[in-house]
Design a protein around this motif. Structure first.
Motif, PDB file in Angstrom:
ATOM      1  N   SER A 105      22.263   3.425  67.718  1.00 51.55           N
ATOM      2  CA  SER A 105      22.737   3.734  66.313  1.00 51.55           C
ATOM      3  C   SER A 105      24.183   4.370  66.450  1.00 51.55           C
ATOM      4  N   LEU A 106      24.104   5.340  67.435  1.00 48.07           N
ATOM      5  CA  LEU A 106      25.347   5.980  67.543  1.00 48.07           C
ATOM      6  C   LEU A 106      26.186   5.319  68.497  1.00 48.07           C
ATOM      7  N   ARG A 107      26.072   4.258  69.274  1.00 53.52           N
ATOM      8  CA  ARG A 107      26.941   3.453  69.841  1.00 53.52           C
ATOM      9  C   ARG A 107      27.458   2.466  68.925  1.00 53.52           C
ATOM     10  N   LEU A 108      26.720   1.968  68.204  1.00 52.89           N
ATOM     11  CA  LEU A 108      27.137   1.196  67.304  1.00 52.89           C
ATOM     12  C   LEU A 108      28.294   1.797  66.226  1.00 52.89           C
ATOM     13  N   PHE A 109      27.910   2.868  65.735  1.00 54.40           N
ATOM     14  CA  PHE A 109      28.798   3.645  64.680  1.00 54.40           C
ATOM     15  C   PHE A 109      29.916   3.816  65.312  1.00 54.40           C
ATOM     16  N   GLU A 110      30.264   4.146  66.607  1.00 56.75           N
ATOM     17  CA  GLU A 110      31.386   4.308  67.180  1.00 56.75           C
ATOM     18  C   GLU A 110      32.316   3.244  67.485  1.00 56.75           C
ATOM     19  N   ILE A 117      36.830   1.178  60.956  1.00 53.47           N
ATOM     20  CA  ILE A 117      35.855   1.420  59.866  1.00 53.47           C
ATOM     21  C   ILE A 117      35.633   2.727  59.591  1.00 53.47           C
ATOM     22  N   VAL A 118      36.470   3.444  58.724  1.00 58.18           N
ATOM     23  CA  VAL A 118      36.555   4.880  58.434  1.00 58.18           C
ATOM     24  C   VAL A 118      35.182   5.409  58.099  1.00 58.18           C
ATOM     25  N   ALA A 119      34.404   4.896  57.223  1.00 61.70           N
ATOM     26  CA  ALA A 119      32.883   5.257  56.869  1.00 61.70           C
ATOM     27  C   ALA A 119      32.188   5.103  58.238  1.00 61.70           C
ATOM     28  N   ALA A 120      32.298   4.408  59.261  1.00 57.65           N
ATOM     29  CA  ALA A 120      31.529   4.607  60.209  1.00 57.65           C
ATOM     30  C   ALA A 120      31.642   6.031  60.925  1.00 57.65           C
ATOM     31  N   GLY A 121      33.042   6.288  61.197  1.00 55.72           N
ATOM     32  CA  GLY A 121      33.587   7.434  61.751  1.00 55.72           C
ATOM     33  C   GLY A 121      32.794   8.823  61.119  1.00 55.72           C
TER      34      GLY A 121
END
Length: 232
Positions: A105-110, A117-121
């Protein structure tokens, strides 16, 4: 306008254009009421089956939320993964919220954040904070704040003030309190006033915070109402 665009796109989508089908699905979801859901489902499925990442993401969203279809999170995750592997950053963001493995999950958010994708950051920062990876978390809070994500500006300000993930930096803290104010959130300005009254920053430091925030007027107002009034 949306109706006119659909009229133009329908022949293309019905003729086999996956791109047109994906666009149609998005238009039906965004601009039409629930009566258009069957059409959105139809064209999103067609685009997904054609292997178009945007179509896979849209149909995945439909399945994940149960819009006009039975909810199917497993299939949605498969589609998000395929779209993400095809370069769709929003699909990676969506998949990050479905997978059970925290590391993945962390890898995909990064991945999503690095694609803009600002919301992902912002979410990545929250997840890193929960893991006590404060320096990394602050970096992403500031990254998202610099890109206009209002939800993380207070975190960026308070962490800089308190030295969480960094050495205390009151100029940066007041900077983000000023930015919050320019976005209509006045909560942080009370903390900026408190810091000024306590003598934590001088005039030039407040001006630097205002310069960084692109809010020189807020800096001068703070100086004139607090510092030059004797911090009373």
């Amino acid at each position: 306008m949306a109706t006119q665009v659909t009229v133009e796109l329908v022949p293309l989508a019905d003729g086999g254009s996956a791109e047109a089908a994906a666009l149609l699905a998005g238009i039906y979801l965004e601009y039409f009421d629930e009566s258009a859901l069957p059409m959105a489902v139809r064209y999103a499925r067609a685009a997904a089956e054609a292997g178009l990442p945007a179509g896979q993401r849209t149909y995945g969203h439909i399945l994940a939320t149960g819009l006009g279809v039975e909810e199917d999170l497993a299939r949605a995750a498969e589609l998000f993964r395929a779209a993400g592997e095809g370069g769709d950053a929003y699909a990676a963001f969506n998949l990050a919220q479905l997978v059970d493995d925290p590391a993945e999950s962390l890898r995909l958010f990064e991945i999503a954040a690095r694609e803009g994708i600002v919301a992902a950051g912002a979410v990545l920062a929250d997840r890193l904070s929960a893991l006590d990876r404060d320096e990394e978390a602050l970096g992403w809070y500031v990254w998202a704040a610099e890109r206009g994500h209002t939800g993380v500006m207070n975190a960026a300000a308070c962490w800089c003030r308190d030295g969480i993930g960094t050495t205390p930096d009151l100029i940066q803290a007041v900077r983000w309190f000023f930015v919050m104010l320019t976005h209509g959130d006045g909560d942080g300005i009370h903390e900026a006033i408190r810091l000024a009254k306590a003598g934590a920053l001088d005039e030039e430091e407040i001006r630097e915070a205002g310069r960084l925030a692109r809010a020189p007027g807020s800096a001068e107002a703070l100086i004139s109402t607090v510092l030059r009034s004797g911090r009373t």
